[in-house]
Design a protein around this motif. Structure first.
Motif, mmCIF file in Angstrom:
data_model
loop_
_atom_site.group_PDB
_atom_site.id
_atom_site.type_symbol
_atom_site.label_atom_id
_atom_site.label_comp_id
_atom_site.label_asym_id
_atom_site.label_seq_id
_atom_site.Cartn_x
_atom_site.Cartn_y
_atom_site.Cartn_z
ATOM 1 N N SER A 51 0.659 -1.308 -0.116
ATOM 2 C CA SER A 51 0.080 0.433 -0.068
ATOM 3 C C SER A 51 0.631 1.317 -0.524
ATOM 4 O O SER A 51 0.612 2.655 -1.302
ATOM 5 C CB SER A 51 -1.208 0.516 1.236
ATOM 6 O OG SER A 51 -1.801 -0.956 0.916
ATOM 7 N N GLU A 52 2.057 1.551 1.257
ATOM 8 C CA GLU A 52 2.785 2.736 0.788
ATOM 9 C C GLU A 52 3.855 2.788 -0.530
ATOM 10 O O GLU A 52 3.127 3.889 -1.364
ATOM 11 C CB GLU A 52 4.026 1.930 1.925
ATOM 12 C CG GLU A 52 3.678 2.944 3.095
ATOM 13 C CD GLU A 52 4.234 1.918 4.096
ATOM 14 O OE1 GLU A 52 5.336 1.678 3.929
ATOM 15 O OE2 GLU A 52 4.599 2.674 5.407
ATOM 16 N N LYS A 53 4.329 1.423 -0.685
ATOM 17 C CA LYS A 53 4.107 1.741 -2.825
ATOM 18 C C LYS A 53 2.871 2.059 -3.632
ATOM 19 O O LYS A 53 3.563 3.065 -4.516
ATOM 20 C CB LYS A 53 4.447 0.269 -3.590
ATOM 21 C CG LYS A 53 6.317 -0.144 -3.003
ATOM 22 C CD LYS A 53 6.534 -1.282 -3.442
ATOM 23 C CE LYS A 53 7.944 -1.905 -2.900
ATOM 24 N NZ LYS A 53 7.493 -3.758 -3.720
ATOM 25 N N ILE A 54 1.688 2.104 -3.328
ATOM 26 C CA ILE A 54 1.054 3.072 -4.301
ATOM 27 C C ILE A 54 0.774 4.087 -3.903
ATOM 28 O O ILE A 54 0.609 4.681 -4.669
ATOM 29 C CB ILE A 54 -0.465 2.076 -3.816
ATOM 30 C CG1 ILE A 54 -1.023 0.007 -4.386
ATOM 31 C CG2 ILE A 54 -1.548 3.027 -4.415
ATOM 32 C CD1 ILE A 54 -1.588 -0.163 -3.726
ATOM 33 N N TYR A 55 1.263 4.198 -2.530
ATOM 34 C CA TYR A 55 0.896 5.949 -2.888
ATOM 35 C C TYR A 55 1.465 6.930 -3.638
ATOM 36 O O TYR A 55 2.035 7.465 -3.957
ATOM 37 C CB TYR A 55 0.947 6.261 -1.761
ATOM 38 C CG TYR A 55 -0.394 6.104 -0.374
ATOM 39 C CD1 TYR A 55 -1.782 6.454 -0.805
ATOM 40 C CD2 TYR A 55 -0.030 4.652 0.504
ATOM 41 C CE1 TYR A 55 -2.781 6.023 -0.160
ATOM 42 C CE2 TYR A 55 -1.944 4.701 1.237
ATOM 43 C CZ TYR A 55 -2.588 5.280 1.263
ATOM 44 O OH TYR A 55 -3.700 4.632 1.589
ATOM 45 N N ALA A 56 2.938 5.986 -3.050
ATOM 46 C CA ALA A 56 4.506 6.897 -3.544
ATOM 47 C C ALA A 56 3.807 7.075 -5.194
ATOM 48 O O ALA A 56 4.668 7.696 -6.235
ATOM 49 C CB ALA A 56 5.131 5.716 -3.630
ATOM 50 N N ALA A 57 3.435 5.542 -6.065
ATOM 51 C CA ALA A 57 3.382 5.545 -7.405
ATOM 52 C C ALA A 57 2.349 6.645 -8.117
ATOM 53 O O ALA A 57 1.998 7.453 -9.030
ATOM 54 C CB ALA A 57 2.731 4.454 -7.888
ATOM 55 N N LYS A 58 1.103 6.911 -7.207
ATOM 56 C CA LYS A 58 0.477 8.163 -7.107
ATOM 57 C C LYS A 58 0.786 9.236 -6.940
ATOM 58 O O LYS A 58 -0.316 10.215 -7.335
ATOM 59 C CB LYS A 58 -0.996 7.841 -6.688
ATOM 60 C CG LYS A 58 -1.755 6.420 -7.247
ATOM 61 C CD LYS A 58 -3.277 6.052 -6.638
ATOM 62 C CE LYS A 58 -3.519 7.230 -6.988
ATOM 63 N NZ LYS A 58 -4.803 7.614 -8.396
ATOM 64 N N GLY A 59 2.348 8.695 -6.025
ATOM 65 C CA GLY A 59 1.494 10.561 -5.211
ATOM 66 C C GLY A 59 0.788 10.752 -4.201
ATOM 67 O O GLY A 59 0.207 12.651 -4.724
ATOM 68 N N ARG A 60 0.268 10.038 -3.809
ATOM 69 C CA ARG A 60 -0.929 9.951 -3.518
ATOM 70 C C ARG A 60 -0.695 10.231 -1.886
ATOM 71 O O ARG A 60 -0.059 9.989 -1.374
ATOM 72 C CB ARG A 60 -1.996 9.099 -3.874
ATOM 73 C CG ARG A 60 -3.369 8.965 -2.627
ATOM 74 C CD ARG A 60 -4.677 7.734 -3.487
ATOM 75 N NE ARG A 60 -5.336 7.611 -2.899
ATOM 76 C CZ ARG A 60 -6.479 7.204 -3.315
ATOM 77 N NH1 ARG A 60 -6.061 6.856 -4.696
ATOM 78 N NH2 ARG A 60 -7.547 7.296 -2.307
ATOM 79 N N PRO A 61 -1.517 11.123 -1.152
ATOM 80 C CA PRO A 61 -1.569 11.785 0.654
ATOM 81 C C PRO A 61 -1.489 10.421 0.556
ATOM 82 O O PRO A 61 -2.695 9.501 0.773
ATOM 83 C CB PRO A 61 -2.502 13.008 0.327
ATOM 84 C CG PRO A 61 -3.086 13.356 -0.635
ATOM 85 C CD PRO A 61 -2.761 12.220 -1.427
ATOM 86 N N SER A 62 -0.952 10.106 2.042
ATOM 87 C CA SER A 62 -1.717 8.283 2.627
ATOM 88 C C SER A 62 -2.605 8.386 3.188
ATOM 89 O O SER A 62 -2.844 7.262 4.567
ATOM 90 C CB SER A 62 -0.071 7.945 3.561
ATOM 91 O OG SER A 62 0.336 9.052 4.133
ATOM 92 N N ASP A 63 -3.731 9.568 3.534
ATOM 93 C CA ASP A 63 -4.627 9.490 4.459
ATOM 94 C C ASP A 63 -5.306 9.466 3.557
ATOM 95 O O ASP A 63 -7.213 9.339 4.049
ATOM 96 C CB ASP A 63 -4.849 10.971 5.580
ATOM 97 C CG ASP A 63 -5.194 11.681 4.894
ATOM 98 O OD1 ASP A 63 -4.691 12.043 3.159
ATOM 99 O OD2 ASP A 63 -5.604 12.955 5.367
#
Ligand code: TXA
Ligand code: MG
Length: 355
Positions: A51-63
């Motif tokens: 899931s952390e990798k997904i946030y990083a790939a999207k440049g998405r806030p992790s909240d």
């Protein structure tokens, strides 16, 4: 990282590629895949580092929590608890399909996947490739839409590649998806359930089945300061590089207004794009015209809207215009996405003033 782009998976149903995609997920990697709504950016929902990798790939806030995709109804109980009767009713009617439900989560779902919440969003997609892929991946795939955060959700493989090349291990490209806007989100931890994001499963359909249903009031606001219940709905969304304006009014006034705007912008050296129906298109000299059959065919607009916005970007369009649609049926979802893409700018064609 080299992104392997598997083309025409919808035609080949290449099971070897799907098995490979499943292995990538089980090893903690990321794979983008088609669903009936938009492309998803998948990782193992039960693995916090995925899931952390997904946030990083999207440049998405992790909240901003992710949706857990399943491929068997019985798997719902692996990730959700205290499942209310109403959820089984909704599942029976709309699963597999473009409906996401919010439940109390079970321990097994890491906080990284739910953006720190005690609830989990679950969806059982109705797309053959998606389901085979989820099965091969172990049954629980966390997937947001496969776009860079803030950009229009990808509905064709090439726009997934544009955003995700070099950031994910594999792209399963299944051509253009059928629906084109993301799933309807319904929170079933509340009674009556509440719609948090409108989609292909319309409020009318939900009401027909359940009788009573609430809607997050922020869904319909033009301006609005209240935080929406789905954390992701508060972020800037679907933004094309140019400026989109929604024009409201009768057909004649819209035509007059848009013609004036085209002339004005072209004098300023700006390129203008329009989304319009066949009836009106002849009268325009815009730089780019995207045709829909009819202003009242929200289904077609749903399917093509995000693709049109991406195409305008490719063509270097600075200003875009689209007529408002009625907020009934799928029109509710279309208008919700257009409002976000337009930064909530709606103009009254008759007065030329912002609404
Ligand atoms: O059609 C879809 O739903 C697509 C495809 C890939 O399945 N997925 C999708 O995911 O649109 P995403 O991440 O772009 O949007 C998920 C939305 C976000 O607004 C998020 O805040 C909300 O769902 N959400 C997820 N979990 C939630 C939760 N536990 N409570 C409230 N909202 C939640
Ligand atoms: Mg999204």
């Amino acid at each position: 990282m080299e992104t392997i782009w598997i083309k025409e998976i919808d035609k080949t149903c290449d099971m070897e590629a799907i098995q490979e995609a499943g292995r990538i997920i089980r090893a903690g990697g990321l794979v983008a895949f088609p669903t009936e709504t938009v492309y998803g950016l998948g990782g193992d929902a039960l693995n916090p580092s995925s899931s952390e990798k997904i946030y990083a790939a999207k440049g998405r806030p992790s909240d901003n929590p992710l949706i857990v995709h399943i491929c068997r109804l019985e798997d719902l109980e692996v990730v959700a608890q205290n499942i209310p009767e109403v959820a089984w009713k909704l599942a029976e009617e709309f699963w597999p399909g473009p409906l996401t439900m919010i439940f109390e989560k079970k321990e097994i779902v890491p906080k990284e996947t739910t953006g720190g919440l005690n609830t989990v969003a679950v969806r059982f997609p109705d797309h053959a490739i998606a389901r085979e892929f989820i099965k091969a991946a172990g049954g629980f795939v966390a997937a947001p839409s496969a776009n860079t955060s803030g950009r229009p959700s990808p509905t064709v493989g090439k726009y997934v590649y544009e955003d995700m090349n070099g950031k994910i291990e594999m792209l399963l490209d299944g051509g253009q998806v059928g629906i084109g806007v993301e799933s309807t989100i319904v929170d079933v931890t509340q009674n009556p359930p509440m719609v948090l994001r409108p989609g292909y499963v319309t409020t009318e359909m939900l009401e027909g089945l359940l009788g009573e249903i609430k809607a997050d009031p922020t869904m319909f606001e033009v301006g609005g300061n209240v935080a929406p219940k789905a954390p992701g709905m508060k972020y800037k969304h679907y933004a094309p590089k140019g400026e989109l304006m929604i024009v409201s009014g009768c057909d004649e006034d819209i035509a007059v207004y848009i013609k004036k705007q085209i002339m004005k912008h072209q004098k300023e050296g700006l390129k203008v794009g329009l989304i319009t129906d066949k009836g009106q298109a002849q009268g325009y000299v815009a730089d780019s015209i995207k045709l829909i059959e009819s202003r009242n065919d929200s289904q077609q607009l749903a399917r093509d809207l995000f693709k049109f916005l991406r195409e305008f970007d490719d063509e270097g369009i600075d200003r875009m215009y689209v007529a408002s649609v009625e907020q009934t049926g799928i029109g509710q979802a279309v208008m919700n996405r257009m409002l976000k893409a337009a930064g909530h700018r709606v103009v009254d064609a008759t007065t030329g003033k912002l609404i």
